[in-house]
Motif scaffolding. Structure first.
Motif, PDB file in Angstrom:
ATOM      1  N   VAL A 153      -2.063   2.151  -4.871  1.00  0.00           N
ATOM      2  CA  VAL A 153      -1.626   3.531  -4.679  1.00  0.00           C
ATOM      3  C   VAL A 153      -2.850   4.409  -4.452  1.00  0.00           C
ATOM      4  O   VAL A 153      -3.765   4.449  -5.276  1.00  0.00           O
ATOM      5  CB  VAL A 153      -0.831   4.038  -5.894  1.00  0.00           C
ATOM      6  CG1 VAL A 153      -0.381   5.488  -5.662  1.00  0.00           C
ATOM      7  CG2 VAL A 153       0.383   3.151  -6.155  1.00  0.00           C
ATOM      8  N   LEU A 154      -2.859   5.101  -3.325  1.00  0.00           N
ATOM      9  CA  LEU A 154      -3.947   6.019  -2.993  1.00  0.00           C
ATOM     10  C   LEU A 154      -3.376   7.427  -2.881  1.00  0.00           C
ATOM     11  O   LEU A 154      -2.443   7.658  -2.103  1.00  0.00           O
ATOM     12  CB  LEU A 154      -4.608   5.619  -1.670  1.00  0.00           C
ATOM     13  CG  LEU A 154      -5.288   4.245  -1.629  1.00  0.00           C
ATOM     14  CD1 LEU A 154      -5.762   3.937  -0.213  1.00  0.00           C
ATOM     15  CD2 LEU A 154      -6.460   4.195  -2.601  1.00  0.00           C
ATOM     16  N   SER A 155      -3.939   8.356  -3.649  1.00  0.00           N
ATOM     17  CA  SER A 155      -3.474   9.736  -3.600  1.00  0.00           C
ATOM     18  C   SER A 155      -4.652  10.667  -3.793  1.00  0.00           C
ATOM     19  O   SER A 155      -5.765  10.246  -4.142  1.00  0.00           O
ATOM     20  CB  SER A 155      -2.408   9.991  -4.676  1.00  0.00           C
ATOM     21  OG  SER A 155      -2.938   9.740  -5.972  1.00  0.00           O
ATOM     22  N   GLY A 156      -4.420  11.967  -3.558  1.00  0.00           N
ATOM     23  CA  GLY A 156      -5.472  12.948  -3.724  1.00  0.00           C
ATOM     24  C   GLY A 156      -6.690  12.624  -2.881  1.00  0.00           C
ATOM     25  O   GLY A 156      -6.590  12.193  -1.726  1.00  0.00           O
ATOM     26  N   PRO A 157      -7.907  12.766  -3.444  1.00  0.00           N
ATOM     27  CA  PRO A 157      -9.131  12.502  -2.678  1.00  0.00           C
ATOM     28  C   PRO A 157      -9.352  11.023  -2.379  1.00  0.00           C
ATOM     29  O   PRO A 157     -10.143  10.673  -1.501  1.00  0.00           O
ATOM     30  CB  PRO A 157     -10.241  13.051  -3.594  1.00  0.00           C
ATOM     31  CG  PRO A 157      -9.658  12.976  -4.974  1.00  0.00           C
ATOM     32  CD  PRO A 157      -8.198  13.257  -4.807  1.00  0.00           C
ATOM     33  N   ASP A 158      -8.647  10.149  -3.118  1.00  0.00           N
ATOM     34  CA  ASP A 158      -8.808   8.701  -2.887  1.00  0.00           C
ATOM     35  C   ASP A 158      -8.134   8.235  -1.601  1.00  0.00           C
ATOM     36  O   ASP A 158      -8.439   7.146  -1.098  1.00  0.00           O
ATOM     37  CB  ASP A 158      -8.237   7.918  -4.067  1.00  0.00           C
ATOM     38  CG  ASP A 158      -8.996   8.176  -5.360  1.00  0.00           C
ATOM     39  OD1 ASP A 158     -10.220   8.438  -5.275  1.00  0.00           O
ATOM     40  OD2 ASP A 158      -8.381   8.132  -6.438  1.00  0.00           O
ATOM     41  N   LEU A 184       0.849  -1.186   0.000  1.00  0.00           N
ATOM     42  CA  LEU A 184       0.000   0.000   0.000  1.00  0.00           C
ATOM     43  C   LEU A 184       0.885   1.236   0.000  1.00  0.00           C
ATOM     44  O   LEU A 184       1.791   1.361   0.824  1.00  0.00           O
ATOM     45  CB  LEU A 184      -0.905   0.001   1.236  1.00  0.00           C
ATOM     46  CG  LEU A 184      -1.707   1.289   1.493  1.00  0.00           C
ATOM     47  CD1 LEU A 184      -2.739   1.499   0.393  1.00  0.00           C
ATOM     48  CD2 LEU A 184      -2.390   1.240   2.871  1.00  0.00           C
ATOM     49  N   VAL A 185       0.630   2.146  -0.945  1.00  0.00           N
ATOM     50  CA  VAL A 185       1.358   3.413  -1.013  1.00  0.00           C
ATOM     51  C   VAL A 185       0.341   4.543  -0.922  1.00  0.00           C
ATOM     52  O   VAL A 185      -0.608   4.603  -1.711  1.00  0.00           O
ATOM     53  CB  VAL A 185       2.159   3.538  -2.319  1.00  0.00           C
ATOM     54  CG1 VAL A 185       2.789   4.921  -2.420  1.00  0.00           C
ATOM     55  CG2 VAL A 185       3.235   2.456  -2.385  1.00  0.00           C
ATOM     56  N   VAL A 186       0.520   5.415   0.063  1.00  0.00           N
ATOM     57  CA  VAL A 186      -0.330   6.594   0.233  1.00  0.00           C
ATOM     58  C   VAL A 186       0.523   7.818  -0.061  1.00  0.00           C
ATOM     59  O   VAL A 186       1.546   8.035   0.595  1.00  0.00           O
ATOM     60  CB  VAL A 186      -0.898   6.659   1.665  1.00  0.00           C
ATOM     61  CG1 VAL A 186      -1.763   7.911   1.837  1.00  0.00           C
ATOM     62  CG2 VAL A 186      -1.698   5.402   1.985  1.00  0.00           C
ATOM     63  N   ALA A 187       0.113   8.602  -1.065  1.00  0.00           N
ATOM     64  CA  ALA A 187       0.959   9.703  -1.526  1.00  0.00           C
ATOM     65  C   ALA A 187       0.145  10.963  -1.774  1.00  0.00           C
ATOM     66  O   ALA A 187      -0.835  10.935  -2.520  1.00  0.00           O
ATOM     67  CB  ALA A 187       1.685   9.298  -2.812  1.00  0.00           C
TER      68      ALA A 187
END
Length: 440
Positions: free
Chosen positions: A264-269, A227-230
């Motif tokens: 990969v989760l970024s921005g509003p996600d 899991l990558v949160v950016a």
């Protein structure tokens, strides 16, 4: 004090057990609950000197236990060798050392070091609330030639007395105490100006008992799920700038880990509720975002404004996107992940006998096998460089080497481009997973 009384009777091993007994007890209890282990009686819960020796041999690591018996006056150090044998006991007269060094103290050196790093970071893009800066002062560009006297003083006080007991081919596990939890051991410099990381791979642990529990977790199967949160979108009231570099870092880390297995989760996600749900299955987690002691900034869950849509949905819990250390204590991470916190002050927090009460403690309590985090700011450019270097090396650590050796390799490679300690020395590794030498 019990330790001093035992040392006065030449019972140094019993003094070591006494130093270990009350350390990180609450964290260890949380880890026992998380791992569904059989609950231990208070008597059985105390780690014996023999148990520490066996752990050092099994993990092929040198364990260095510190006890600040009297702050800035008296320090005890026990070195437990990977080769076996009795722990080596060393006494450091910090009061006499202070007199020899113009009144410098360990506490004072740590405080001055952090003030120096904070001052240098005010003109940089970093991953957390901005530090106040003087607009009339021209930006300071850290130079590798900048002399930071505190790094040499702390080496003299903490490492020089035991350096002869630290083989370069063995990982070193530092078990600090009190203010020593804030010491960047990797950056401490000998008289020749060489940083300790150039010769030794290292990690830290709140206690020897905790290190043993983390070694046991390293035996758990490792999946490819990551899991990558950016660069999550944040509420405007936080007044934090977007971090496009984090998004670039996230994509780079995803490619290193294997894009097909990485979420990969970024921005509003990157909403906190979604992130927490995805955390349940990941064996590797990487957070590239804003942070401060005990807090990760993630995207919020807010009402959509569509009344009909909201009525059709199940009742949803709204939040501001702030993931606190305390929240982590209620989670259970069955995959026993390795966690990377690429954001400001992610290793920082208040200091107790349980060590630093920061994000790493929360993740360890929830089931993590290791946490890589920062004691101070994470400058955008150098953080991405170090993280790419670390992940590239760490992929091999489950079959050869260790995460500590991966961090050593990443720091040395990063230093070629970003030589100043501000860029690399703040990173500390809690736990040192290496499946091929995991506890049975």
């Amino acid at each position: 004090m019990l330790q001093k009384a035992l040392v006065a009777q030449n019972k140094n091993n019993l003094a070591l057990e006494a130093a270990e007994e009350g350390r990180a007890k609450a964290l260890h209890d949380l880890m026992v609950l998380c791992d569904d282990l059989e609950w231990e009686t208070p008597e059985a819960n105390v780690m014996s000197c023999t148990g520490m020796q066996e752990l050092a041999q099994q993990q092929q690591s040198t364990i260095v236990v510190y006890s600040m018996v009297e702050p800035d006056q008296l320090l005890y150090i026990w070195t437990i060798s990977a080769a076996g044998g009795e722990p080596v006991f060393t006494t450091v007269d910090l009061e006499a050392l202070s007199i020899q060094h113009d009144g410098n103290t360990v506490n004072g050196a740590v405080q001055k070091l952090y003030e120096t790093m904070a001052a240098l970071s005010t003109q940089m893009s970093c991953r957390g609330p901005a530090q106040a800066s003087d607009e009339d002062v021209s930006p300071q560009i850290p130079s590798a030639d900048d002399e930071i006297a505190e790094l040499k003083y702390l080496y003299t006080a903490l490492v020089a007395p035991v350096i002869g007991q630290l083989p370069v081919d063995k990982d070193v596990v530092f078990v600090p105490h009190g203010v020593l939890n804030l010491v960047p051991f990797a950056a401490l410099k000998n008289e020749s100006g060489d940083a300790l990381i150039k010769s030794h791979a290292m990690s830290v642990a709140p206690s020897v008992r905790t290190f043993g529990a983390l070694a046991s977790r390293a035996a758990a199967p490792v999946s490819d799920a990551a899991l990558v949160v950016a660069n999550p979108d944040l509420l405007p009231q936080f007044e934090l700038e977007p971090l496009p570099g984090c998004e670039i870092e996230g994509q780079a880390i995803s490619e290193i880990l294997g894009a097909e297995n990485t979420k990969v989760l970024s921005g509003p996600d990157a909403r906190m509720q979604v992130v927490v749900q995805e955390m349940q299955n990941a064996s590797m987690m990487h957070f590239a975002c804003h942070g401060q002691p005990g807090i990760l900034y993630l995207a919020p869950t807010l009402p959509t404004g569509d009344v009909e849509e909201e009525e059709d949905e199940e009742e949803e819990q709204y939040d501001d996107g702030l993931l606190y250390r305390e929240h982590l204590h209620y989670l259970h991470l069955p995959a026993k992940p390795s966690v990377v916190l690429s954001c400001n002050y992610s290793a920082a927090g208040s200091i107790t006998e349980d060590g630093i009460l920061g994000l790493p403690r929360g993740f360890l309590a929830a089931g993590a096998r290791s946490v890589l985090s920062t004691l101070w700011v994470a400058p955008e450019d150098s953080a991405t460089e170090l993280m790419k270097n670390w992940h590239t090396s760490a992929k091999k650590a489950y079959t050869e080497g260790s995460h500590a050796k991966s961090l050593q390799a990443a720091m040395l490679k990063t230093m070629d481009k970003f030589a100043h300690p501000l860029h690399w020395a703040g990173y500390v590794l809690f736990g040192n997973p290496s499946q091929h030498k995991a506890s049975n």
